[in-house]
Design an enzyme around this catalytic site. Structure first.
Site, short mmCIF file in Angstrom:
data_model
loop_
_atom_site.label_atom_id
_atom_site.label_comp_id
_atom_site.label_asym_id
_atom_site.label_seq_id
_atom_site.Cartn_x
_atom_site.Cartn_y
_atom_site.Cartn_z
N ASP A 138 0.86 -1.18 0.00
CA ASP A 138 0.00 0.00 0.00
C ASP A 138 0.89 1.23 0.00
OD1 ASP A 138 -1.86 2.17 0.86
OD2 ASP A 138 -3.25 0.50 1.16
N ARG A 188 -12.43 -1.73 -8.55
CA ARG A 188 -13.11 -0.95 -9.58
C ARG A 188 -12.61 -1.40 -10.95
NH1 ARG A 188 -16.41 0.08 -6.44
NH2 ARG A 188 -17.28 2.08 -5.77
N ASP A 223 -15.08 -9.08 -10.59
CA ASP A 223 -16.41 -8.68 -10.13
C ASP A 223 -16.80 -7.34 -10.71
OD1 ASP A 223 -18.76 -8.99 -8.38
OD2 ASP A 223 -17.91 -7.30 -7.27
N GLU A 230 -19.60 -1.12 -16.99
CA GLU A 230 -20.57 -2.09 -16.49
C GLU A 230 -21.97 -1.87 -17.07
OE1 GLU A 230 -20.14 -1.95 -12.22
OE2 GLU A 230 -18.07 -2.70 -12.33
N HIS A 245 -20.55 -7.19 -10.11
CA HIS A 245 -20.31 -6.17 -9.08
C HIS A 245 -21.16 -6.46 -7.84
CE1 HIS A 245 -18.93 -1.71 -8.62
NE2 HIS A 245 -18.94 -2.32 -7.43
#
Length: 323
Positions: free
Chosen positions: A173, A235, A259, A264, A291
């Site tokens: 991160d 995302r 996902d 989308e 999603h």
């Protein structure tokens, strides 16, 4: 004067009950069936706004709400909100990533297991009267090194749940504050080159912003030393679809579970998107879900509970400042 809050999306029915606080002097207008245009035009009358994703809160839209002091999003992602404009206006922003972190982590592990054990492909074969045991020999999750990119609420919860499988977990991160004595119980903090060198499975959990759109591209995927299984429950726009297809063809990505997608709205694809999506949908080494990683019956309620408590705390704090 009461603090006026407009709610423009359908929320779990527990929200208003949890939000009942007579001492806060509130006016709550629950109007989930407003059109986006109607909602935009009503903003000027309110101090607070609660939404899921009906409106993209750009500077243009927010300029129509001169008295707005609070925005509360019933969800985790903030990519459709102009954060710099909120900061300039000193508008408080609340969201609820704690509400669906368990759901996202469970779904992510489900996708990992489905990929490693070839569950979707095997199911289709058996339905066609094909009994192919050797072709569907699996890989145990506990034997793998999982690289988590983005170690916030979702990444940390995933690491905690993976600990039960005996999986080695590496975490990267950019924000070093993500690594605390507690969060490091479940993962080893590493730099990005180390994660690229050692990961067998890579799970994306960082938020979308203008800087990282399409950041998981050809060069990014080429940097992994081993063929990886790639999971994206974050995302869609952080991952370049054509780059993924090329990496799958080259064997740099052994399988992918998505996902989320770049676009989308499947009824509004560009010709180029239709072509790449068709190629993606035909691949047996790709698993797709719509999603729904964070969208469970439990997370639906929990998101609203978390958000209501945060709004109450904010309003009580504001009231104390004035008294």
């Amino acid at each position: 004067m009461p603090f006026k809050i407009l709610i423009i999306d359908v929320l779990h029915h527990s929200f208003e009950e949890l939000f009942a606080a007579p001492d806060l002097d509130l006016q709550i207008d629950y109007k989930p069936y407003l059109s986006p245009a109607e909602a935009e035009n009503m903003l000027k009358m309110y101090d607070g706004l609660v939404l899921r994703s009906k409106l993209k809160l750009t500077e243009r839209v927010l300029q129509k709400a001169p008295q707005l002091r609070l925005i509360a999003r019933a969800g985790a992602g903030l990519d459709e909100i102009d954060l710099s404009y909120l900061a300039a206006r000193n508008i408080k922003l609340l969201h609820a990533p704690e509400g669906n972190r368990d759901a996202v982590a469970e779904h992510t592990i489900g996708l990992m297991l489905a990929l490693l054990h070839k569950i979707v492909a095997a199911d289709k074969q058996v339905r066609q009267y094909l009994w192919q045991r050797e072709a569907n020999r699996g890989i145990e999750l506990g034997s793998q090194t999982v690289g988590i990119i983005g170690y916030g609420n979702m990444g940390q919860t995933l690491a905690r749940k993976l600990s039960g499988f005996g999986t080695k977990v590496l975490a990267f991160d950019k924000n070093e504050a993500a690594f605390t004595s507690q969060s490091l119980q479940w993962a080893q903090a590493v730099d990005f080159p180390t994660l690229q060198a050692k990961a067998d499975i890579v799970s994306l959990h960082f938020p979308l912003d203008e800087r990282n759109k399409n950041s998981v591209n050809a060069a990014y995927l080429a940097g992994f030393r081993k063929p990886i299984f790639l999971i994206n429950t974050a995302r869609g726009e952080i991952l370049n679809t054509q780059a993924l297809l090329n990496a799958l063809e080259l064997g740099k990505v052994a399988g992918a579970a998505l996902d989320v997608l770049e676009n989308e709205q499947l009824e509004r694809l560009t010709p180029a998107q239709k072509k790449s999506y068709q190629a993606l949908f035909e691949r047996p080494d790709v698993i797709l879900t719509p999603h729904v990683a964070g969208w469970t019956h439990q997370s639906y309620r929990r998101i609203n509970e978390v958000l209501a408590l945060k709004i109450k705390a904010y309003l009580k704090e504001e009231k104390e400042k004035r008294s």
